[in-house]
Write an enzyme that holds these catalytic residues in place. Structure first.
Site, PDB file in Angstrom:
ATOM      1  N   SER A 136       0.832  -1.208   0.000  1.00  0.00           N
ATOM      2  CA  SER A 136       0.000   0.000   0.000  1.00  0.00           C
ATOM      3  C   SER A 136       0.869   1.262   0.000  1.00  0.00           C
ATOM      4  O   SER A 136       0.467   2.304  -0.509  1.00  0.00           O
ATOM      5  CB  SER A 136      -0.955   0.001   1.194  1.00  0.00           C
ATOM      6  N   GLY A 222       3.599  -5.502  13.060  1.00  0.00           N
ATOM      7  CA  GLY A 222       4.469  -5.528  14.244  1.00  0.00           C
ATOM      8  C   GLY A 222       4.331  -6.827  15.014  1.00  0.00           C
ATOM      9  O   GLY A 222       5.316  -7.366  15.531  1.00  0.00           O
ATOM     10  N   HIS A 268      -7.091  -4.677  12.141  1.00  0.00           N
ATOM     11  CA  HIS A 268      -6.195  -5.012  13.246  1.00  0.00           C
ATOM     12  C   HIS A 268      -6.876  -4.879  14.611  1.00  0.00           C
ATOM     13  O   HIS A 268      -7.870  -4.183  14.750  1.00  0.00           O
ATOM     14  CB  HIS A 268      -4.978  -4.086  13.235  1.00  0.00           C
TER      15      HIS A 268
HETATM   16  O1  CDP Z   1       0.683  -2.119   8.737  1.00  0.00           O
HETATM   17  P1  CDP Z   1       0.365  -1.983  10.159  1.00  0.00           P
HETATM   18  O2  CDP Z   1      -0.851  -1.167  10.358  1.00  0.00           O
HETATM   19  O3  CDP Z   1       0.300  -3.315  10.804  1.00  0.00           O
HETATM   20  O4  CDP Z   1       1.602  -1.243  10.891  1.00  0.00           O
HETATM   21  P2  CDP Z   1       2.127   0.264  11.115  1.00  0.00           P
HETATM   22  O5  CDP Z   1       1.029   1.185  11.459  1.00  0.00           O
HETATM   23  O6  CDP Z   1       3.035   0.650  10.007  1.00  0.00           O
HETATM   24  O7  CDP Z   1       3.038   0.058  12.437  1.00  0.00           O
HETATM   25  C1  CDP Z   1       3.934  -0.987  12.575  1.00  0.00           C
HETATM   26  C2  CDP Z   1       3.584  -1.786  13.825  1.00  0.00           C
HETATM   27  O8  CDP Z   1       3.839  -0.994  14.991  1.00  0.00           O
HETATM   28  C3  CDP Z   1       2.110  -2.147  13.909  1.00  0.00           C
HETATM   29  O9  CDP Z   1       1.838  -3.293  13.142  1.00  0.00           O
HETATM   30  C4  CDP Z   1       1.914  -2.333  15.401  1.00  0.00           C
HETATM   31  O10 CDP Z   1       2.285  -3.635  15.800  1.00  0.00           O
HETATM   32  C5  CDP Z   1       2.876  -1.299  16.006  1.00  0.00           C
HETATM   33  N1  CDP Z   1       2.193  -0.043  16.393  1.00  0.00           N
HETATM   34  C6  CDP Z   1       1.817   0.138  17.726  1.00  0.00           C
HETATM   35  O11 CDP Z   1       1.987  -0.765  18.564  1.00  0.00           O
HETATM   36  N2  CDP Z   1       1.236   1.316  18.121  1.00  0.00           N
HETATM   37  C7  CDP Z   1       0.998   2.282  17.235  1.00  0.00           C
HETATM   38  N3  CDP Z   1       0.437   3.436  17.671  1.00  0.00           N
HETATM   39  C8  CDP Z   1       1.336   2.103  15.868  1.00  0.00           C
HETATM   40  C9  CDP Z   1       1.938   0.922  15.479  1.00  0.00           C
END
Ligand code: CDP
Length: 293
Positions: A136, A222, A268
């Site tokens: 994306s 994550g 998520h």
């Molecule tokens: O693609 P995705 O939405 O899974 O991930 P991202 O927003 O790019 O962030 C990477 C990872 O960091 C996430 O998958 C979460 O595991 C963690 N994260 C978190 O714990 N708290 C947040 N405020 C943002 C991300």
């Protein structure tokens, strides 16, 4: 809620070797990320079928052309990974000054091609051994690589010769753009190494964590990387995992990411995942960093 979390979090952290080994051997048995997380020429021969993990009615037959883009061997073999830092993208990293601490780990894993340079480096570090690359981002920032590709290649400079992991076989619409990214990297002088998540591994992870009571529609990047790190590293420390809107200590409002405020996907269940991470922290399986370094 934050007070309750801090009560569970605030005790002297001691690594519990036995708990670590127990979870690692369970993950190895049920998911085997060490051998299967990344598609290789060894584990995915020509003629085999990759079943999309988020689109399970669809599959892709491995043709010689696709096979040649796969990395030859397991990228983790022969590496003794004693200390790993896994960096989530949470706004909690803003002004955290955790850069040095992150970079001091032997192996650093990051998610979704995050920005590292200029003002961020002091807080998130620069070292990168593995970084995931969600298609994306290619769509949003690089017009799906249908036009000029140099901006994408230049953006990879921050990650040096890291493994760039594309979830190319989760949704069928991600395959072409991920392959285009891999070809672009191969045709450039970038030292980054494009590889692909194995959809079978992602499916097994989802089944495993469901059996442990965690049932989001999709595991977050994550959380997937945490599971992989627990298998391949002796000691795992997490930074940037805090899916809540206020800072745990100063209580001021936080953006979702340390670099922007894009909202979380409804697929998520990050607070539920965080609950598992906090449990693993209390059990001495991994060390979760909250607050500044
Ligand atoms: O693609 P995705 O939405 O899974 O991930 P991202 O927003 O790019 O962030 C990477 C990872 O960091 C996430 O998958 C979460 O595991 C963690 N994260 C978190 O714990 N708290 C947040 N405020 C943002 C991300």
């Amino acid at each position: 809620m934050i007070d309750k979390i801090k009560q569970r979090y605030n005790h002297t952290w001691i690594k519990q070797e036995e708990n670590c080994l127990k979870l690692r051997s369970k993950l190895r048995r049920k998911c085997n990320g060490f051998d299967t997380a990344i598609v290789t020429q060894e584990n995915t021969p020509i003629g085999s079928r990759l079943v999309y993990d988020a689109d399970w009615k669809k599959n892709l037959r491995v043709t010689p052309k696709i096979f040649h883009v796969f990395t030859k061997e397991n990228p983790f073999v022969g590496k003794k990974l004693r200390t790993c830092a896994l960096v989530g993208n949470g706004g909690i990293l803003t002004d955290s000054k955790c850069g040095k601490s992150i970079d001091s780990a032997e192996f650093v894993l990051r998610c979704n091609l995050p920005p590292l340079k200029s003002d961020y480096q002091e807080h998130v570090g620069i070292k990168t051994d593995i970084v995931t690359a969600n298609p994306s981002i290619l769509l949003r920032k690089y017009e799906s690589l249908m036009n000029r590709r140099r901006p994408f290649v230049e953006s990879l400079q921050s990650y040096g010769n890291a493994l760039l992991v594309f979830p190319a076989f989760s949704y069928s619409f991600n395959t072409e753009v991920s392959l285009r990214a891999a070809y672009t990297i191969e045709d450039s002088d970038s030292p980054a190494q494009p590889v692909f998540f194995n959809p079978g591994y992602l499916r097994n992870l989802s089944i495993f964590w469901r059996s442990e009571g965690l049932k989001p529609r999709r595991l977050s990047t994550g959380f997937i990387m945490t599971s992989l790190a627990l298998e391949i590293c002796d000691h795992v420390e997490l930074y940037g995992f805090w899916p809540f809107s206020n800072h745990p200590y100063e209580l001021y409002p936080l953006s979702n990411h340390y670099y922007d405020d894009m909202k979380v996907s409804p697929m998520h269940a990050m607070p539920a995942e965080f609950n598992v991470l906090l449990k693993l922290h209390s059990e001495g399986v991994l060390k979760l960093h909250l607050g500044n370094c």
